[in-house]
Design an enzyme around this catalytic site. Structure first.
Site, mmCIF file in Angstrom:
data_model
loop_
_atom_site.group_PDB
_atom_site.id
_atom_site.type_symbol
_atom_site.label_atom_id
_atom_site.label_comp_id
_atom_site.label_asym_id
_atom_site.label_seq_id
_atom_site.Cartn_x
_atom_site.Cartn_y
_atom_site.Cartn_z
ATOM 1 C CB SER A 112 39.179 29.826 30.723
ATOM 2 O OG SER A 112 38.482 30.848 30.468
ATOM 3 C CG ASP B 46 39.599 36.432 30.948
ATOM 4 O OD1 ASP B 46 39.673 35.144 30.961
ATOM 5 O OD2 ASP B 46 40.720 36.450 31.015
ATOM 6 C CB THR C 238 46.223 35.680 49.704
ATOM 7 O OG1 THR C 238 44.466 34.851 49.085
ATOM 8 C CG2 THR C 238 46.708 35.411 47.872
ATOM 9 N N PRO D 147 47.836 35.381 36.168
ATOM 10 C CG PRO D 147 47.190 34.782 34.377
ATOM 11 C CD PRO D 147 48.373 34.691 34.789
ATOM 12 C CD GLU E 278 49.080 47.760 41.672
ATOM 13 O OE1 GLU E 278 48.411 47.621 41.477
ATOM 14 O OE2 GLU E 278 50.418 46.831 41.165
ATOM 15 C CB CYS F 242 39.924 46.195 45.400
ATOM 16 S SG CYS F 242 40.804 47.922 44.243
ATOM 17 C CG ASN G 152 39.170 42.874 40.477
ATOM 18 O OD1 ASN G 152 40.148 42.817 40.791
ATOM 19 N ND2 ASN G 152 39.119 44.205 41.197
ATOM 20 C CD GLU H 100 47.691 48.208 45.042
ATOM 21 O OE1 GLU H 100 46.964 48.446 45.777
ATOM 22 O OE2 GLU H 100 48.869 48.843 44.915
#
Ligand code: NAD
Length: 487
Positions: free
Chosen positions: A26, A93, A232, A177, A461, A284, A153, A250
């Site tokens: 990370s 993060d 993906t 994640p 969502e 997005c 994001n 999404e």
């Protein structure tokens, strides 16, 4: 700086490690420092997470929706109490400025737990269908074990946007994640346990594109919800289709934002900047193709340039910072390559266009960039860049701009700035996208459905609509008289 979690995975109510998994580093994007080392899930970890979810789910589904909702509302309260700590973690993060994470990340996750916790009691009802003596009724039943796969994001928000409706509908979730942002989701799992969620219902495992398929192809998984890119999405949807699993996709976008000559120009510029530079452009639904009526082009560009060049780039932990680094070195390289393509293909550089010189050389910084005179055929107008790069295109009339706005494989979102009320509605009605805004941009409160059409995905969502994607209808026909058989 350290942000090492107790272990890589959170399964059955506790942290779990398996050092046989590939190392995931990370990295804090502002400095390039490794702040934690985790391990990708091995097949044994995947099995353990799914088995624990499968074990826990039936008892959870048997509880009343109100009782399930109460736990989610408690989780919302805990997240708000810990907003500062969770926001700092989100900044570590992702590199997103604390100015943003403190208002947009754990808080929107908390909104999701609060909303779904609150609607649980009324949002999962079935119906009664009179049939003249006989009757039927429907009930909404959970799907079982759902898998959530996140992008980098909005790591905490995505973990909550998938987890909240899944849980309240009576499912268990295994969440993976992005390998770029492994930290936040583990905290969401901790918060849920503290709020009283029975163990096993929300498990987090780490991993990358090798781990995703182990989850998607597992026979005990009923549904997959992905937030990620279109390529993906195609792979995940194809694998899920092989076993007829439920899917929510999404995915990415290249959304149009249309500014008519009667628009409030400062509001339109504000909308365009928020819709291109928030989260360093890594959103997005961004309105990355800004169509500006030729009559106001020069004034629009003049004010946009001044405001863009005044943005504060720097240390994401400084509350005054408005633009942080990109999430990763690779993402910055990708965006820089698009900027070079824009220059090479003849777009006019209005602002930015490279690496800022006021920041640490090790961070993945990039200047907020504006191109004008962009034409529909340029690469920067066709492909999703996913960075702070705004393309301004000229237009003259309404029918023309609608046709050009729709000439894309994507259909995530879009927006219109105009003072003409009827035109605003008329234009959004013709834009091919799942979420549209008039005289604002990118606002996505939990009350409204969010999602895409065309190659940007399917399923929704947030809002009550999300519950339909985490449950299915069971119909019961009740015969009230003798069966009339002809034989
Ligand atoms: P990505 O597609 O590279 O990865 C997304 C997730 O999928 C990651 O967790 C990754 O490990 C996993 N993954 C990758 N390949 C996989 C495979 N073959 N099988 C299973 N899992 C796999 O996307 P990203 O770079 O993390 O995120 C940026 C993209 O996400 C952009 O295209 C952006 O538009 C999109 N996005 C969409 C939304 C939305 O709500 N529509 C929100 C945020 C981001």
């Amino acid at each position: 700086m350290r942000a090492q979690p107790k272990a890589s995975h959170f399964i059955d109510g506790e942290y779990v490690e398996d050092t046989d998994g590939t190392v995931i580093e990370s990295i804090y994007p502002a400095t390039g420092e490794v702040i934690a080392r985790l391990h990708a899930a091995t097949p044994a970890i995947v099995e353990r997470a799914i088995a624990s979810a499968k074990r826990a789910q039936p008892e959870w589904a048997a509880m009343s929706p109100t009782a399930r909702g109460r736990i989610l509302k408690r989780a919302a309260d805990i997240m708000r109490e810990r907003n500062r700590e969770l926001s700092e973690l989100e900044t570590l993060d992702t590199g997103k400025p604390i100015q943003e994470t403190i208002v947009a990340d754990p808080t929107s996750g908390a909104d999701s737990f609060e909303f779904f916790g609150g609607v649980a009691a009324a949002g999962l009802n079935g119906s009664y269908i009179p049939l003249g003596g006989d009757f039927a009724y429907t009930k909404r039943v959970p799907l079982g074990v759902c898998v959530g796969i996140g992008a980098w994001n909005y790591p905490q928000q995505i973990a909550c946007w998938k987890g909240a409706p899944a849980l309240v509908a009576g499912n268990a979730m295994v969440f993976k994640p992005s390998e770029n942002t492994p930290l936040g989701a583990l905290k969401i799992a901790e918060v849920l346990i503290e709020a009283g969620l029975p163990k096993g219902l929300y498990n987090v495992i780490q991993g990358d594109r090798e781990t995703g398929p182990l989850l998607i192809n597992h026979p005990d998984v009923a549904k997959v919800s992905l937030t990620g890119s279109v390529p993906t999405g195609r792979k995940v949807a194809a694998s899920a289709a092989g076993n007829l699993k439920h899917v929510t996709m999404e995915l990415g976008g290249k959304s149009p934002l249309i500014v008519f000559d009667d628009a409030d120009i400062d509001s339109a510029i504000g909308g365009a900047m928020l819709g291109n530079f928030y989260s360093t452009g890594q959103v997005c639904s961004n309105g990355t193709r800004v169509f500006v009526n030729r009559k106001i082009k020069s004034e629009f560009l003049k004010r946009l340039k001044t405001r863009t060049e005044a943005m504060r780039i720097g240390d994401p932990m400084d509350e005054a910072t408005q633009i942080g680094p990109m999430v990763s070195w690779a993402q910055r390289e990708k965006v820089l390559a698009y900027i070079e393509k824009g220059k090479a293909e003849g777009a006019t550089l209005v602002a930015g266009g490279g690496i800022p010189n006021n920041v640490s050389g090790e961070g993945y910084y990039i200047q907020p960039t504006v191109f004008a005179d962009v034409t529909d055929d340029m690469t920067i107008a066709r492909e999703e860049i996913f960075g702070p790069v705004m393309c301004v295109l000229d237009f003259d009339d309404e029918a023309e701009v609608i046709a050009r706005a729709n000439a894309t494989e994507f259909g995530l979102s879009g927006g219109v700035f105009t003072a003409d009320l009827t035109r605003g509605h008329r234009v959004v009605d013709q834009l091919e996208a799942g979420t549209l805004w008039i005289n604002t941009y990118n606002l996505c409160p939990v009350e409204i459905p969010f999602g895409g059409s065309k190659q940007s995905g399917f399923g929704r969502e947030n809002s009550l609509a999300a519950l339909e994607h985490y449950s299915e209808l069971k119909t019961v026909y009740v015969g009230m008289g003798p069966v009339q058989a002809p034989y």
